[in-house]
Design an enzyme around this catalytic site. Structure first.
Site, PDB file in Angstrom:
ATOM      1  N   ASN A   1     -28.200 -71.748  41.227  1.00  0.00           N
ATOM      2  CA  ASN A   1     -27.018 -72.038  41.796  1.00  0.00           C
ATOM      3  C   ASN A   1     -27.053 -72.232  43.124  1.00  0.00           C
ATOM      4  O   ASN A   1     -27.054 -71.265  43.877  1.00  0.00           O
ATOM      5  CB  ASN A   1     -26.045 -71.064  41.471  1.00  0.00           C
ATOM      6  CG  ASN A   1     -24.466 -71.276  41.892  1.00  0.00           C
ATOM      7  OD1 ASN A   1     -24.387 -72.321  42.528  1.00  0.00           O
ATOM      8  ND2 ASN A   1     -23.806 -70.588  41.414  1.00  0.00           N
TER       9      ASN A   1
ATOM     10  N   ARG B   1     -26.659 -75.196  38.017  1.00  0.00           N
ATOM     11  CA  ARG B   1     -25.148 -75.123  38.143  1.00  0.00           C
ATOM     12  C   ARG B   1     -24.655 -76.537  39.107  1.00  0.00           C
ATOM     13  O   ARG B   1     -25.161 -76.666  40.175  1.00  0.00           O
ATOM     14  CB  ARG B   1     -24.581 -74.145  38.686  1.00  0.00           C
ATOM     15  CG  ARG B   1     -23.171 -74.308  38.833  1.00  0.00           C
ATOM     16  CD  ARG B   1     -22.339 -72.972  39.940  1.00  0.00           C
ATOM     17  NE  ARG B   1     -21.004 -73.284  39.716  1.00  0.00           N
ATOM     18  CZ  ARG B   1     -20.270 -72.979  40.670  1.00  0.00           C
ATOM     19  NH1 ARG B   1     -20.851 -71.947  41.923  1.00  0.00           N
ATOM     20  NH2 ARG B   1     -18.961 -73.009  40.676  1.00  0.00           N
TER      21      ARG B   1
ATOM     22  N   HIS C   1     -14.924 -74.338  37.771  1.00  0.00           N
ATOM     23  CA  HIS C   1     -15.119 -73.038  37.077  1.00  0.00           C
ATOM     24  C   HIS C   1     -15.428 -72.968  35.731  1.00  0.00           C
ATOM     25  O   HIS C   1     -14.946 -72.000  35.098  1.00  0.00           O
ATOM     26  CB  HIS C   1     -14.065 -71.803  37.564  1.00  0.00           C
ATOM     27  CG  HIS C   1     -13.776 -71.706  39.084  1.00  0.00           C
ATOM     28  ND1 HIS C   1     -12.722 -71.712  39.625  1.00  0.00           N
ATOM     29  CD2 HIS C   1     -14.885 -71.624  40.088  1.00  0.00           C
ATOM     30  CE1 HIS C   1     -12.714 -71.446  40.901  1.00  0.00           C
ATOM     31  NE2 HIS C   1     -14.084 -71.295  41.246  1.00  0.00           N
TER      32      HIS C   1
ATOM     33  N   HIS D   1      -9.498 -66.824  37.035  1.00  0.00           N
ATOM     34  CA  HIS D   1     -10.739 -66.370  37.818  1.00  0.00           C
ATOM     35  C   HIS D   1     -10.412 -66.633  39.355  1.00  0.00           C
ATOM     36  O   HIS D   1      -9.862 -67.461  39.838  1.00  0.00           O
ATOM     37  CB  HIS D   1     -11.615 -67.940  37.522  1.00  0.00           C
ATOM     38  CG  HIS D   1     -12.891 -67.871  38.248  1.00  0.00           C
ATOM     39  ND1 HIS D   1     -14.057 -67.463  37.758  1.00  0.00           N
ATOM     40  CD2 HIS D   1     -13.051 -67.981  39.563  1.00  0.00           C
ATOM     41  CE1 HIS D   1     -15.156 -67.837  38.859  1.00  0.00           C
ATOM     42  NE2 HIS D   1     -14.544 -67.912  39.945  1.00  0.00           N
TER      43      HIS D   1
ATOM     44  N   GLY E   1     -11.972 -65.391  42.698  1.00  0.00           N
ATOM     45  CA  GLY E   1     -13.010 -65.128  43.626  1.00  0.00           C
ATOM     46  C   GLY E   1     -12.757 -65.823  44.818  1.00  0.00           C
ATOM     47  O   GLY E   1     -11.604 -65.936  45.362  1.00  0.00           O
TER      48      GLY E   1
ATOM     49  N   ARG F   1      -8.462 -71.882  51.152  1.00  0.00           N
ATOM     50  CA  ARG F   1      -8.009 -72.999  50.636  1.00  0.00           C
ATOM     51  C   ARG F   1      -6.624 -72.785  50.327  1.00  0.00           C
ATOM     52  O   ARG F   1      -6.122 -71.867  49.967  1.00  0.00           O
ATOM     53  CB  ARG F   1      -8.509 -73.634  49.498  1.00  0.00           C
ATOM     54  CG  ARG F   1      -9.787 -74.212  49.562  1.00  0.00           C
ATOM     55  CD  ARG F   1     -10.867 -74.668  48.426  1.00  0.00           C
ATOM     56  NE  ARG F   1     -11.819 -73.722  48.317  1.00  0.00           N
ATOM     57  CZ  ARG F   1     -12.622 -73.653  47.125  1.00  0.00           C
ATOM     58  NH1 ARG F   1     -12.371 -74.616  46.262  1.00  0.00           N
ATOM     59  NH2 ARG F   1     -13.441 -72.707  46.910  1.00  0.00           N
TER      60      ARG F   1
ATOM     61  N   GLU G   1     -21.652 -66.322  35.041  1.00  0.00           N
ATOM     62  CA  GLU G   1     -21.991 -67.769  35.073  1.00  0.00           C
ATOM     63  C   GLU G   1     -23.343 -68.105  34.695  1.00  0.00           C
ATOM     64  O   GLU G   1     -23.588 -69.052  33.981  1.00  0.00           O
ATOM     65  CB  GLU G   1     -21.623 -68.542  36.197  1.00  0.00           C
ATOM     66  CG  GLU G   1     -19.846 -68.761  36.001  1.00  0.00           C
ATOM     67  CD  GLU G   1     -19.539 -68.988  37.718  1.00  0.00           C
ATOM     68  OE1 GLU G   1     -19.412 -67.829  38.475  1.00  0.00           O
ATOM     69  OE2 GLU G   1     -19.201 -70.206  37.854  1.00  0.00           O
TER      70      GLU G   1
HETATM   71  P1  AMP Z   1     -16.792 -64.124  44.038  1.00  0.00           P
HETATM   72  O1  AMP Z   1     -16.505 -65.545  44.554  1.00  0.00           O
HETATM   73  O2  AMP Z   1     -16.466 -64.249  42.537  1.00  0.00           O
HETATM   74  O3  AMP Z   1     -18.038 -63.636  44.265  1.00  0.00           O
HETATM   75  O4  AMP Z   1     -15.831 -63.218  44.661  1.00  0.00           O
HETATM   76  C1  AMP Z   1     -15.744 -62.845  46.190  1.00  0.00           C
HETATM   77  C2  AMP Z   1     -14.487 -62.313  46.414  1.00  0.00           C
HETATM   78  O5  AMP Z   1     -14.015 -61.213  45.631  1.00  0.00           O
HETATM   79  C3  AMP Z   1     -14.507 -61.651  48.229  1.00  0.00           C
HETATM   80  O6  AMP Z   1     -14.479 -62.479  48.983  1.00  0.00           O
HETATM   81  C4  AMP Z   1     -13.454 -60.675  47.948  1.00  0.00           C
HETATM   82  O7  AMP Z   1     -12.277 -61.140  48.489  1.00  0.00           O
HETATM   83  C5  AMP Z   1     -13.433 -60.194  46.680  1.00  0.00           C
HETATM   84  N1  AMP Z   1     -13.712 -58.813  46.205  1.00  0.00           N
HETATM   85  C6  AMP Z   1     -15.138 -58.448  45.740  1.00  0.00           C
HETATM   86  N2  AMP Z   1     -15.011 -57.016  45.510  1.00  0.00           N
HETATM   87  C7  AMP Z   1     -13.672 -56.736  45.657  1.00  0.00           C
HETATM   88  C8  AMP Z   1     -13.100 -55.434  45.889  1.00  0.00           C
HETATM   89  N3  AMP Z   1     -13.683 -54.243  45.471  1.00  0.00           N
HETATM   90  N4  AMP Z   1     -11.708 -55.382  45.986  1.00  0.00           N
HETATM   91  C9  AMP Z   1     -10.995 -56.494  46.142  1.00  0.00           C
HETATM   92  N5  AMP Z   1     -11.832 -57.613  46.429  1.00  0.00           N
HETATM   93  C10 AMP Z   1     -12.914 -57.869  46.079  1.00  0.00           C
END
Ligand code: AMP
Length: 394
Positions: A7, A90, A179, A205, A207, A238, A381
């Protein structure tokens, strides 16, 4: 068969080897901050876990570093690069050209390059990863798994914009969706868990990028990101949905250039624009201390998700389950609580205690009387890519 999943982002390469069809994890890792003096390489196997900081200037150098580790006499997991039979990549944007996982050819690479205009943050890095992997693993099959593929089932009434037909017919301007591997992976898990023949599910989703998908009987029927990954929910940096009149006002009245507006809406908006932070952990901690901007941003974030739940439940004509996934969806009990509050009309009732329990596997966090199941499902993923790649080459 060892499947290497890559990825490759604009400044990072995430990788994992999965043994198929047993779905056995072999190793994984991440090179971050490519192009900088202090790039960070993380690598993990069942016997080794390491992190090293060093200068990694290019994706090519990054992938060579990864291969050095994979081949290492003590820390490695393969004897030769020929042990990697297939590399699954990916790719974020496949436009209308790809509704399935696809073996990479010169034409496929050309299309990925063309679609970089639609996903400038993602496709160039994805393509770079492919070009470097072809050099480093010359005997492996190279396969692309597109984030947009899962959404090819979205009907015209949902994917078209109400703009002149010619812009759709000749310029392919429409909702594509993103996604896809994540929404597909968690919805398949949910359907297996629910054991329903017919199912109405909303996958959420959350993240760094955030999106929601309405899923009818396993097929995507609507989705919150659109032509580019900027529509819909409030994301880390965003804006998500805004009135496009704001763009003309910024350009024509306030004299911003188009590039400046794009920079603002893509990198300086969302939770960052509202609070000064883009990591939800920081925002939650600040809100706890009484920071009003952070408190409001959390309310806005959850409210937007609620609006989409309402809209998708209406289009699905009912709802069996909602799924929370990705970094925020899996980890933030606060966001889940704010989203599920006052949704009993729709049959969504959260069990506060279950919501607080931590687990790395699928769990139900609704009350026993809740008509709608509330599921937390860790996305994977990489495993979804490995499954799709294996199906194609086996
Ligand atoms: P991802 O793109 O799926 O890796 O998600 C990343 C985002 O998840 C980070 O920028 C955080 O804002 C959020 N995140 C990760 N762990 C936690 C947590 N324990 N509590 C709240 N937000 C989290």
């Amino acid at each position: 068969m060892n499947v290497l999943i890559i990825n490759s982002g604009s400044s990072s390469i995430k990788f994992q080897i999965i043994e198929m069809p047993s779905e056995t994890w072999v190793c994984s890792g991440l090179v971050e901050r490519i192009g900088q003096q202090d790039a960070v390489l993380n690598y993990k196997t069942s016997a080794t876990s390491l992190q090293q900081t060093e200068s990694i200037k290019t994706h090519k150098q990054g992938l060579h570093k990864i291969v050095e580790l994979l081949l290492h006499s003590e820390k490695g997991v393969i004897k030769s690069t020929d042990d990697i039979k297939v590399v699954g990549h990916r790719v974020v944007h496949g436009g209308n050209s790809f509704s399935n996982t696809t073996a990479i050819t010169t034409q496929v690479k050309q299309k990925i390059k063309e679609y970089a205009t639609l996903a400038p943050l993602h496709n160039p890095g994805n393509l770079e990863g492919i070009l470097v992997a072809e050099e480093v693993f010359p005997s492996a099959k190279q396969v692309a798994v597109f984030d947009t593929a899962f959404h090819q089932t979205i009907p015209e009434k949902a994917k078209r914009y109400a703009i002149p037909n010619q812009l759709y017919d000749e310029q392919s301007i429409q909702l594509y969706g993103f996604h896809g591997t994540s929404h597909q992976y968690v919805s398949e898990k949910a359907i297996a868990h629910l054991g329903l023949k017919n199912s109405k599910i909303i996958s959420i989703h959350l993240g760094n990028g955030c999106s929601m998908t309405a899923i009818l009987n396993g097929q995507s029927t609507d989705h919150s990101l659109g032509f580019t990954p900027s529509n819909g929910l409030i994301m880390g940096t965003r804006s998500g949905d805004i009135d496009h009149g704001i763009i003309y006002h910024l350009v024509n009245t306030l004299n911003y250039t188009v590039d400046e507006v794009k920079e603002i809406l893509t990198y300086k908006s969302g939770m960052l624009g509202l609070t000064g932070y883009n990591d939800l952990r920081d925002i939650e901690a600040e809100a706890e201390k009484g920071n009003r901007d952070c408190q409001l941003a959390l309310q806005m974030n959850a409210y937007r998700i609620q609006k989409y739940i309402g809209a998708y439940a209406a289009t699905l004509n009912g709802l069996d389950a909602i799924i929370f996934t990705a970094g925020i969806g899996e980890n933030s009990s606060l966001i889940r609580k704010l989203v599920c509050r006052n949704m009993d009309y729709l049959g969504i009732e959260l069990d506060d205690e279950k919501n607080e329990t931590k687990s790395k596997s699928l769990r139900e966090i609704n009350t026993p009387v809740s008509k709608v199941k509330i599921l937390v499902i860790p996305t994977n993923e990489e495993l979804e890519i490995a499954k799709q790649v294996f199906q194609l080459v086996k």
